[in-house]
Design an enzyme around this catalytic site. Structure first.
Site, PDB file in Angstrom:
ATOM      1  N   ALA A  24      -8.237  -9.532  -2.476  1.00 30.43           N
ATOM      2  CA  ALA A  24      -7.759 -10.010  -3.528  1.00 30.43           C
ATOM      3  C   ALA A  24      -8.111 -11.573  -3.778  1.00 30.43           C
ATOM      4  O   ALA A  24      -8.098 -12.293  -4.791  1.00 30.43           O
ATOM      5  CB  ALA A  24      -6.416  -9.809  -3.680  1.00 30.43           C
ATOM      6  N   ARG A  36      -0.018  -9.727  -1.320  1.00 29.88           N
ATOM      7  CA  ARG A  36       0.934  -9.979  -0.649  1.00 29.88           C
ATOM      8  C   ARG A  36       1.158 -11.337  -0.049  1.00 29.88           C
ATOM      9  O   ARG A  36       1.940 -11.349   1.016  1.00 29.88           O
ATOM     10  CB  ARG A  36       0.465  -9.112   0.894  1.00 29.88           C
ATOM     11  CG  ARG A  36       0.622  -7.678   0.653  1.00 29.88           C
ATOM     12  CD  ARG A  36      -0.041  -6.867   1.545  1.00 29.88           C
ATOM     13  NE  ARG A  36       0.179  -5.310   1.601  1.00 29.88           N
ATOM     14  CZ  ARG A  36      -0.367  -4.490   0.772  1.00 29.88           C
ATOM     15  NH1 ARG A  36      -1.265  -5.118   0.034  1.00 29.88           N
ATOM     16  NH2 ARG A  36      -0.130  -3.162   0.572  1.00 29.88           N
ATOM     17  N   ASP A 105     -11.055  -5.266 -10.329  1.00 28.17           N
ATOM     18  CA  ASP A 105     -11.012  -6.003 -11.778  1.00 28.17           C
ATOM     19  C   ASP A 105     -12.438  -6.184 -12.104  1.00 28.17           C
ATOM     20  O   ASP A 105     -12.782  -6.757 -13.075  1.00 28.17           O
ATOM     21  CB  ASP A 105     -10.623  -7.499 -11.098  1.00 28.17           C
ATOM     22  CG  ASP A 105     -11.105  -8.155 -10.073  1.00 28.17           C
ATOM     23  OD1 ASP A 105     -12.635  -7.959  -9.887  1.00 28.17           O
ATOM     24  OD2 ASP A 105     -10.463  -8.761  -9.335  1.00 28.17           O
ATOM     25  N   HIS A 120     -11.265   1.122  -3.973  1.00 35.09           N
ATOM     26  CA  HIS A 120     -10.366   1.423  -4.691  1.00 35.09           C
ATOM     27  C   HIS A 120     -10.423   1.888  -6.078  1.00 35.09           C
ATOM     28  O   HIS A 120      -9.437   1.820  -6.926  1.00 35.09           O
ATOM     29  CB  HIS A 120      -9.026   0.546  -4.478  1.00 35.09           C
ATOM     30  CG  HIS A 120      -8.605   0.408  -3.164  1.00 35.09           C
ATOM     31  ND1 HIS A 120      -7.966  -0.738  -2.237  1.00 35.09           N
ATOM     32  CD2 HIS A 120      -8.738   1.407  -1.881  1.00 35.09           C
ATOM     33  CE1 HIS A 120      -8.019  -0.615  -1.232  1.00 35.09           C
ATOM     34  NE2 HIS A 120      -8.119   0.468  -0.755  1.00 35.09           N
ATOM     35  N   THR A 189      -8.958 -11.167   2.321  1.00 34.28           N
ATOM     36  CA  THR A 189      -8.151 -10.007   2.247  1.00 34.28           C
ATOM     37  C   THR A 189      -7.477 -10.181   3.772  1.00 34.28           C
ATOM     38  O   THR A 189      -7.881 -10.702   4.892  1.00 34.28           O
ATOM     39  CB  THR A 189      -9.140  -8.732   2.494  1.00 34.28           C
ATOM     40  OG1 THR A 189      -8.249  -7.754   3.008  1.00 34.28           O
ATOM     41  CG2 THR A 189     -10.315  -8.941   3.578  1.00 34.28           C
ATOM     42  N   ASN A 213     -10.840 -16.820   5.370  1.00 36.47           N
ATOM     43  CA  ASN A 213      -9.573 -16.474   4.832  1.00 36.47           C
ATOM     44  C   ASN A 213      -8.559 -17.577   5.193  1.00 36.47           C
ATOM     45  O   ASN A 213      -8.830 -18.321   6.235  1.00 36.47           O
ATOM     46  CB  ASN A 213      -8.968 -15.105   5.627  1.00 36.47           C
ATOM     47  CG  ASN A 213      -8.005 -14.529   4.896  1.00 36.47           C
ATOM     48  OD1 ASN A 213      -8.366 -14.058   3.564  1.00 36.47           O
ATOM     49  ND2 ASN A 213      -6.773 -14.274   5.493  1.00 36.47           N
TER      50      ASN A 213
END
Length: 237
Positions: A24, A36, A105, A120, A189, A213
């Protein structure tokens, strides 16, 4: 940090096959919230049920109105545009690699990437009635979750809901892309969702691993970990 970005750039240039594993955080610069983080979807407000249930198959079937309201107002961002991360990844993967994404998306595809595994699924393809199978455009689903010809519930796309299995073809293609890579790049992620987080076990022993990240993922010490905004990193390669 500049030295690490230079090292990453050098690894990209020397790699024969690059596989990006994305979450995301790749799409947040495009205005799509993650899940999250402290400001993520799962922590922004109080819901009638836990967020994992809100996005579950059980909720879709048992409370289709609640599921529809949550999904339409929190998951769909049809006007979002690819950012520099999507664009650079598309350019690199089209030349010599692939992208395996958790994101639903379609921004990797919108950026022009041709070799994308949507692990997913996504919110925009194969929106269909669970009763008769008739397909609908996502714009119809944004307005209504019922197929009024048979009163069936409309399912939003190929997205894997909690309580459902990952499409076996997606798993197979994702594993193949990881196995092929001599450079793996994990971006945006938390790497806490399985089976996606387990894909690294299929990496070749000599494959290089880069993690970009904001938060440290506590992976092997030999990993090139770049704790920086991915927009900043990809703007420099």
């Amino acid at each position: 940090m500049t030295d690490k970005i230079s090292e990453f750039k050098d690894l990209l240039q020397r790699a024969k096959f690059v596989t990006f594993l994305t979450g995301a955080g790749v799409s947040t610069p495009s205005g799509i919230p993650d899940y999250r983080s402290k400001n993520g979807l799962y922590k922004r407000e109080k819901y009638d049920f836990p967020p994992e249930y809100m996005l579950s198959h059980d909720n879709l079937v048992e409370h289709p109105d609640v599921f529809h309201d949550f999904t339409v107002h929190n998951m769909y961002f049809p006007d979002a545009e690819p950012n520099i991360i999507h664009k650079k990844m598309a350019e690199i993967s089209n030349e010599k690699g692939a992208i395996v994404t958790q994101n639903v998306d379609k921004l990797h595809t919108k950026a022009g990437a041709k070799n994308v595994v949507e692990f997913h699924g996504n919110l925009y393809d194969n929106i269909h009635c669970l009763t008769c199978g008739k397909e609908f455009d996502y714009k119809y689903y944004l307005k209504d979750y019922r197929h009024h010809e048979d009163n069936g519930i409309i399912r939003p796309g190929t997205t894997v809901l909690y309580g459902e299995n990952i499409n076996p073809d997606n798993v197979e293609h994702a594993v193949e892309d990881v196995e092929c890579a001599d450079l793996l790049v994990v971006v945006g992620t938390s790497f806490k969702v399985y089976p996606f987080a387990g894909l690294l076990r299929y990496a070749k022993n000599d494959a290089k691993l880069v993690v970009i990240n904001k938060e440290n993922l506590d992976l092997d010490s030999e990993v090139l970990a770049i704790s920086d905004d991915a927009v900043n990193v990809f703007s420099q390669i």
